[in-house]
Design an enzyme around this catalytic site. Structure first.
Site, short mmCIF file in Angstrom:
data_model
loop_
_atom_site.label_atom_id
_atom_site.label_comp_id
_atom_site.label_asym_id
_atom_site.label_seq_id
_atom_site.Cartn_x
_atom_site.Cartn_y
_atom_site.Cartn_z
N GLN A 1 -9.19 2.99 0.40
CA GLN A 1 -10.37 2.86 1.24
C GLN A 1 -10.63 4.14 2.04
OE1 GLN A 1 -8.00 0.21 1.13
NE2 GLN A 1 -9.41 -0.57 -0.42
N LYS B 1 -1.07 -3.90 -3.42
CA LYS B 1 -2.35 -3.32 -3.02
C LYS B 1 -2.47 -1.93 -3.60
CE LYS B 1 -5.34 -2.00 0.80
NZ LYS B 1 -5.56 -0.64 0.28
N SER C 1 0.80 -1.21 0.00
CA SER C 1 0.00 0.00 0.00
C SER C 1 0.84 1.27 0.00
CB SER C 1 -0.95 -0.04 1.20
OG SER C 1 -1.95 0.92 1.07
#
Length: 483
Positions: A342, A338, A314
């Site tokens: 979100q 990733k 991420s």
């Protein structure tokens, strides 16, 4: 028809799809324009999203009433409502979208603030299996030897099959000083093994720095273990201190870093990516791409390399791919992969829905999701870094064969003892290596591998890894800085 409690919750979730934009990546990403605490959603029933209520919402209400009025036992309204939310999120088949009840949200906030109790490991559901993304540096999980991509099958002997990620995590978490036994499946190891971990307070430090000499040149090393609230400030302070000390090159180490706050990695990238290229792009559900730029006039005068591995996820990948596309070397192994963003949205009762809103792209518009960032210079660690604990009931002896013996042979070789071979055959030379290890560690010098010997070998290997001995990836990154 009067809106019941369940209706309101369902309408709220529908409103999420059109009512918000912004950024969560990894554990949590901060919204770019409006602080999370100031976000709100209109639940009055007057918004456009509430006008498009699906016809079959009555079916959901019918099921709710059927259960309430006819089920054999009493059922709490909250239980049914939360079950409905969890059910809708599970149909998305997105491991990063989830419902966090009030208690889980409290622990979530403690984690992102870098102060909480547990084993210290970022996890994610991969398929139906709870998987370690990365252990936290100096945490009980790291000290026990857990690694990225380890699969957690059981907790204290109870299977996690069929449980949600939050339910699984709740079983692993616990108070400082208490024990938890995990049954782990590791790639390349034939049998699952058990690891007992004593829970503790997870370290708050997220940035570690030091200066070393490479061919006479002062070279800074900045290790970032997480992107939490104070990380950018710590990073920038330590970077400035090293620059004032006259570093001539820099290595940024984000191995085993599972991610964190988006605004934090942005603040860090603004130190390196000049204004003529974006440091990040965000693509919404309609395909609209928004680039983000710094105000930096020019790049650093000194060379830089970045270290990644399969536990870099991420926000770590946002940093690594941006630096890569600037022309810097990225050293190590492909990262986790990733590439979605979100946002956590509070539901008003201290519970929260964490929902995927968009995806992030590299400065050049590449999406690394489920692929990871490919290093420019691939470098694995020594073989013994990838071994696993050996659990023994009966001692292993000369002339036996098997994966456990092979594992021990690789460990012994990494610790400086010559087993003669690493194919799993317990030779006379392997027995001599075992005996030498036993003598050096005040164990009974039988030459056989009993439980105490296997445990001591495992402990020595874990300590070597944690202390960074034989760190071939770091050695390569330091050399590549000046290539």
């Amino acid at each position: 028809m009067k809106l019941r409690k369940l209706h309101i919750v369902l309408l709220f979730i529908l409103a999420l799809a059109v009512g918000l934009v912004g950024g969560y990546a990894g554990v949590k990403l901060a919204q770019k324009t409006v602080p999370a605490a100031q976000q709100s959603i209109d639940l009055s029933g007057d918004s456009e999203s509430n006008e498009s209520v699906p016809e079959n919402i009555e079916k959901i209400d019918q099921a709710f009433q059927l259960i309430k009025e006819n089920y054999l036992e009493d059922v709490d309204d909250k239980q049914l409502t939360e079950g409905a939310i969890q059910g809708m999120l599970s149909t998305l088949e997105d491991p990063y979208s989830s419902y966090l009840d009030a208690e889980t949200m409290k622990k979530f906030n403690e984690q992102i603030e870098s102060s909480f109790e547990g084993i210290g490991a970022e996890v994610n559901k991969v398929g139906d299996v709870l998987t370690i993304v990365a252990p936290v540096k100096d945490s009980p999980a790291e000290k026990a030897g857990l690694r990225p991509n380890d699969q957690v099958l059981r907790v204290d002997g109870e299977s996690l099959e069929g449980l949600s990620q939050n339910e699984s995590v709740a079983k692993i978490r616990g108070e400082k000083g208490t024990e938890v036994e995990l049954t782990i499946r590791r790639s390349g190891v034939s049998d699952p093994f058990k690891v007992t971990i004593v829970r503790d307070t997870i370290p708050q430090e997220t940035v570690y720095s030091k200066i070393t000499k490479v061919d006479g040149k002062k070279t800074g090393i900045l290790e970032v273990t997480n992107f939490s609230e104070r990380t950018a400030q710590e990073f920038n302070e330590q970077l400035k201190k090293m620059e004032d000390d006259g570093i001539e090159g820099l290595v940024i180490d984000v191995r085993g870093n599972p991610g964190g706050l988006l605004n934090v990695v942005e603040d860090m990238l603004k130190q390196f990516v000049p204004e003529d290229m974006p440091y990040l792009q965000v693509e919404d559900q309609n395909g609209k791409k928004t680039p983000y730029y710094s105000d930096l006039k020019q790049k650093k005068e000194y060379p830089i390399s970045v270290l990644i591995d399969e536990g870099s996820a991420s926000a770590s990948e946002i940093l690594a791919v941006a630096m890569k596309e600037m022309g810097y070397d990225v050293v190590g192994e492909p990262s986790f992969g990733k590439g979605t963003i979100q946002q956590a949205v509070p539901l008003g009762d201290e519970s929260t829905i964490k929902l995927t809103f968009s995806k992030w792209l590299s400065p050049k518009g590449n999406w690394i999701h489920e692929k990871g960032v490919e290093p420019t210079v691939k470098q694995k660690q020594p073989a013994y870094y990838y071994t696993s604990p050996v659990q023994i009931k009966d001692p292993l002896t000369q002339d036996q064969t098997g994966d456990k013996i092979k594992n021990i042979q690789v460990m012994l070789k990494g610790l400086g003892y010559d087993p003669g071979r690493t194919d799993g055959y317990f030779s006379a030379k392997t027995a001599k290596a075992v005996e030498a290890f036993q003598q050096d560690n005040d164990l009974s010098s039988s030459g056989n591998i009993d439980e105490k010997t296997a445990k001591m070998i495992e402990t020595k290997v874990i300590n070597n890894i944690r202390e960074g001995k034989d760190d071939q990836q770091l050695e390569t990154a330091l050399k590549e800085v000046y290539q």
